[in-house]
Scaffold this active site. Structure first.
Site, mmCIF file in Angstrom:
data_model
loop_
_atom_site.group_PDB
_atom_site.id
_atom_site.type_symbol
_atom_site.label_atom_id
_atom_site.label_comp_id
_atom_site.label_asym_id
_atom_site.label_seq_id
_atom_site.Cartn_x
_atom_site.Cartn_y
_atom_site.Cartn_z
ATOM 1 N N ARG A 88 0.842 -1.206 0.000
ATOM 2 C CA ARG A 88 0.000 0.000 0.000
ATOM 3 C C ARG A 88 0.875 1.254 0.000
ATOM 4 O O ARG A 88 0.522 2.278 -0.566
ATOM 5 C CB ARG A 88 -0.906 0.003 1.233
ATOM 6 C CG ARG A 88 -1.932 -1.133 1.252
ATOM 7 C CD ARG A 88 -2.719 -1.133 2.560
ATOM 8 N NE ARG A 88 -3.747 -2.161 2.621
ATOM 9 C CZ ARG A 88 -3.548 -3.397 3.087
ATOM 10 N NH1 ARG A 88 -2.363 -3.758 3.524
ATOM 11 N NH2 ARG A 88 -4.551 -4.267 3.131
ATOM 12 N N ASP A 148 -10.197 -4.594 8.295
ATOM 13 C CA ASP A 148 -9.259 -5.609 8.797
ATOM 14 C C ASP A 148 -9.923 -6.467 9.872
ATOM 15 O O ASP A 148 -9.686 -7.681 9.954
ATOM 16 C CB ASP A 148 -7.991 -4.932 9.343
ATOM 17 C CG ASP A 148 -7.299 -4.089 8.270
ATOM 18 O OD1 ASP A 148 -7.437 -4.430 7.074
ATOM 19 O OD2 ASP A 148 -6.645 -3.088 8.625
ATOM 20 N N ARG A 151 -12.133 -8.995 8.218
ATOM 21 C CA ARG A 151 -11.312 -10.091 7.676
ATOM 22 C C ARG A 151 -10.825 -11.003 8.801
ATOM 23 O O ARG A 151 -10.725 -12.222 8.639
ATOM 24 C CB ARG A 151 -10.133 -9.499 6.888
ATOM 25 C CG ARG A 151 -10.609 -8.863 5.589
ATOM 26 C CD ARG A 151 -9.476 -8.218 4.806
ATOM 27 N NE ARG A 151 -9.948 -7.819 3.479
ATOM 28 C CZ ARG A 151 -9.362 -6.901 2.730
ATOM 29 N NH1 ARG A 151 -8.287 -6.266 3.169
ATOM 30 N NH2 ARG A 151 -9.843 -6.619 1.541
ATOM 31 N N HIS A 175 -2.754 0.200 8.937
ATOM 32 C CA HIS A 175 -3.441 -0.582 7.896
ATOM 33 C C HIS A 175 -2.407 -0.988 6.836
ATOM 34 O O HIS A 175 -2.363 -0.449 5.740
ATOM 35 C CB HIS A 175 -4.555 0.286 7.287
ATOM 36 C CG HIS A 175 -5.310 -0.384 6.191
ATOM 37 N ND1 HIS A 175 -6.023 -1.542 6.371
ATOM 38 C CD2 HIS A 175 -5.463 -0.057 4.881
ATOM 39 C CE1 HIS A 175 -6.580 -1.896 5.219
ATOM 40 N NE2 HIS A 175 -6.246 -1.012 4.304
HETATM 41 N N1 LIG Z 1 -8.576 1.742 3.321
HETATM 42 C C1 LIG Z 1 -8.910 0.537 2.872
HETATM 43 O O1 LIG Z 1 -9.221 -0.367 3.650
HETATM 44 C C2 LIG Z 1 -8.928 0.285 1.391
HETATM 45 C C3 LIG Z 1 -9.494 -0.893 0.867
HETATM 46 C C4 LIG Z 1 -9.501 -1.073 -0.513
HETATM 47 C C5 LIG Z 1 -8.958 -0.109 -1.356
HETATM 48 N N2 LIG Z 1 -8.398 1.003 -0.804
HETATM 49 C C6 LIG Z 1 -7.818 2.071 -1.640
HETATM 50 O O2 LIG Z 1 -8.892 2.815 -2.216
HETATM 51 C C7 LIG Z 1 -8.436 3.427 -3.420
HETATM 52 C C8 LIG Z 1 -9.421 3.137 -4.547
HETATM 53 O O3 LIG Z 1 -9.414 1.766 -4.873
HETATM 54 P P1 LIG Z 1 -10.341 1.216 -6.072
HETATM 55 O O4 LIG Z 1 -10.139 -0.250 -6.115
HETATM 56 O O5 LIG Z 1 -11.701 1.788 -5.951
HETATM 57 O O6 LIG Z 1 -9.605 1.887 -7.343
HETATM 58 P P2 LIG Z 1 -10.262 2.217 -8.756
HETATM 59 O O7 LIG Z 1 -9.127 2.447 -9.695
HETATM 60 O O8 LIG Z 1 -11.285 1.204 -9.106
HETATM 61 O O9 LIG Z 1 -11.030 3.599 -8.502
HETATM 62 C C9 LIG Z 1 -10.372 4.788 -8.214
HETATM 63 C C10 LIG Z 1 -11.142 5.907 -8.890
HETATM 64 O O10 LIG Z 1 -10.578 7.160 -8.509
HETATM 65 C C11 LIG Z 1 -10.730 8.034 -9.617
HETATM 66 N N3 LIG Z 1 -9.858 9.185 -9.479
HETATM 67 C C12 LIG Z 1 -8.509 9.271 -9.644
HETATM 68 N N4 LIG Z 1 -8.092 10.530 -9.432
HETATM 69 C C13 LIG Z 1 -9.175 11.252 -9.099
HETATM 70 C C14 LIG Z 1 -9.382 12.600 -8.741
HETATM 71 N N5 LIG Z 1 -8.363 13.485 -8.670
HETATM 72 N N6 LIG Z 1 -10.617 13.015 -8.466
HETATM 73 C C15 LIG Z 1 -11.668 12.157 -8.529
HETATM 74 N N7 LIG Z 1 -11.533 10.857 -8.845
HETATM 75 C C16 LIG Z 1 -10.304 10.410 -9.132
HETATM 76 C C17 LIG Z 1 -10.392 7.147 -10.814
HETATM 77 O O11 LIG Z 1 -10.860 7.706 -12.043
HETATM 78 C C18 LIG Z 1 -11.072 5.844 -10.428
HETATM 79 O O12 LIG Z 1 -12.376 5.740 -10.969
HETATM 80 C C19 LIG Z 1 -7.029 2.876 -3.656
HETATM 81 O O13 LIG Z 1 -6.062 3.797 -3.197
HETATM 82 C C20 LIG Z 1 -7.004 1.613 -2.817
HETATM 83 O O14 LIG Z 1 -5.702 1.234 -2.450
HETATM 84 C C21 LIG Z 1 -8.386 1.214 0.533
#
Ligand SMILES: NC(=O)c1ccc[n+]([C@@H]2O[C@H](COP(=O)([O-])OP(=O)(O)OC[C@H]3O[C@@H](n4cnc5c(N)ncnc54)[C@H](O)[C@@H]3O)[C@@H](O)[C@H]2O)c1
Length: 308
Positions: A88, A148, A151, A175
């Protein structure tokens, strides 16, 4: 209750869907930078409303923050997810810029909002929002521990051969694959400590499987997971919107709690209408304290990469 979700990708759309299905919010605005993407996701989701029986109005918008005005809660999922083999922490370069711009645009239109940070590396992104927006600490919440812990409960139920509803447990700390602190010592099956049923070796296996829970899915899916992350975010949003006073581990700015200062990291908090209403300090064993300390060092190392 108006909720904005920035990023209409896998996690953002899943989060909007769970919020709508639970039917407690009047409005969800999905915003994405990709032209037409959020509009399409919102329309598709709205076409499930009569099938799933919800009245929440979901609208999609391409990068126009005026549509998010006066949101009570804003969720930030925008940014890139990890690919198999990535940590991450490796996402920081791109995601820090996105999270900084997005949070300031949100606050410009919703100065009283509560922000939930999801983008990774989540603890560092939560810290970045603290450092750059000036919002009070109870209105900035990082989502990681709720996922987490879900899970962890899944792995505990698997080891016990028990239904998940019999199991309770919590993961605190950072995380990340190494930073998570699954509290196996306190986990229970219907109020009986799980150590009554499982050997130390089996519990250690549960702990390790929990810590690599995200990486395991990323390897299988080719990108990071979305159903459980979306459901976990919707749980936090509902606790705030419905003033539930529920306890979740969330990334929160610590000021002395758990012996830590000037860091956002997972700790149990009570969530209600004001956001984080209390940080709950539980007595940790020496091993858990050492693990929490080690976890905080990892988060600080990533925080050090921010250009603050
Ligand atoms: N905290 C957690 O537990 C957790 C869990 C899963 C994923 N995540 C994180 O969440 C994030 C998103 O994951 P995802 O699988 O949905 O990715 P994804 O690629 O499916 O979606 C991300 C979206 O963000 C958009 N985006 C990018 N820049 C942008 C901006 N400046 N303004 C508006 N939109 C913008 C993209 O166009 C895309 O549609 C990642 O960083 C991932 O690592 C965190």
């Amino acid at each position: 209750m108006k909720v904005t979700v920035v990023g209409a990708g896998a996690v953002g759309a899943s989060c909007a869907e769970y919020i709508a299905i639970k039917n407690f919010a009047s409005e969800v605005v999905l915003l994405d930078i990709k032209e037409g993407f959020a509009e399409g996701k919102a329309m598709d989701l709205m076409q499930t409303a009569s099938l799933n029986g919800f009245d929440t109005k979901i609208t999609g918008i391409t990068n126009d923050y005026s549509a998010t005005a006066n949101s009570d809660i804003c969720v930030i999922t925008s940014g890139i997810p990890r690919k198999p083999g990535m940590t991450r922490e490796e996402l920081i370069g791109i995601n820090a810029g996105i999270v900084k711009t997005v949070s300031s645009s949100l606050i410009e239109h919703s100065p009283n909002t509560i922000i939930i940070v999801v983008s990774n590396p989540m603890d560092t992104m939560t810290y970045l929002v603290h450092k750059t927006t000036g919002l009070p600490k109870h209105r900035i919440i990082g989502m990681g521990g709720a996922l987490d812990s879900a899970r962890f409960k899944y792995r505990l139920a698997e080891a016990l051969g028990a239904p998940i509803s019999d199991v309770d447990g919590m993961v605190i700390g950072g995380h990340s694959d190494t930073g998570m602190v699954p509290l196996t010592r306190l986990a229970t099956r219907n109020s009986v400590l799980v150590s009554e049923f499982l050997s130390e070796d089996r519990l250690n296996q549960v702990k390790e499987d929990t810590k690599v829970g995200g990486a395991t899915l990323t390897k299988l899916l080719g990108t990071s997971a979305w159903y459980a992350p979306g459901a976990a975010v919707s749980g936090l949003v509902q606790a705030i919107a419905c003033n539930q006073k529920k306890m979740f581990p969330c990334s929160v700015l610590l000021e002395g709690e758990y012996g830590l200062n000037d860091i956002c990291i997972g700790a149990p908090v009570i969530l209600g209408r004001n956001g984080i209403e209390k940080i709950v300090e539980i007595e940790l064993s020496d091993a858990e304290k050492a693990h929490m300390q080690e976890s905080s060092e990892g988060v600080r190392k990533t925080n050090g990469l921010l250009a603050l």
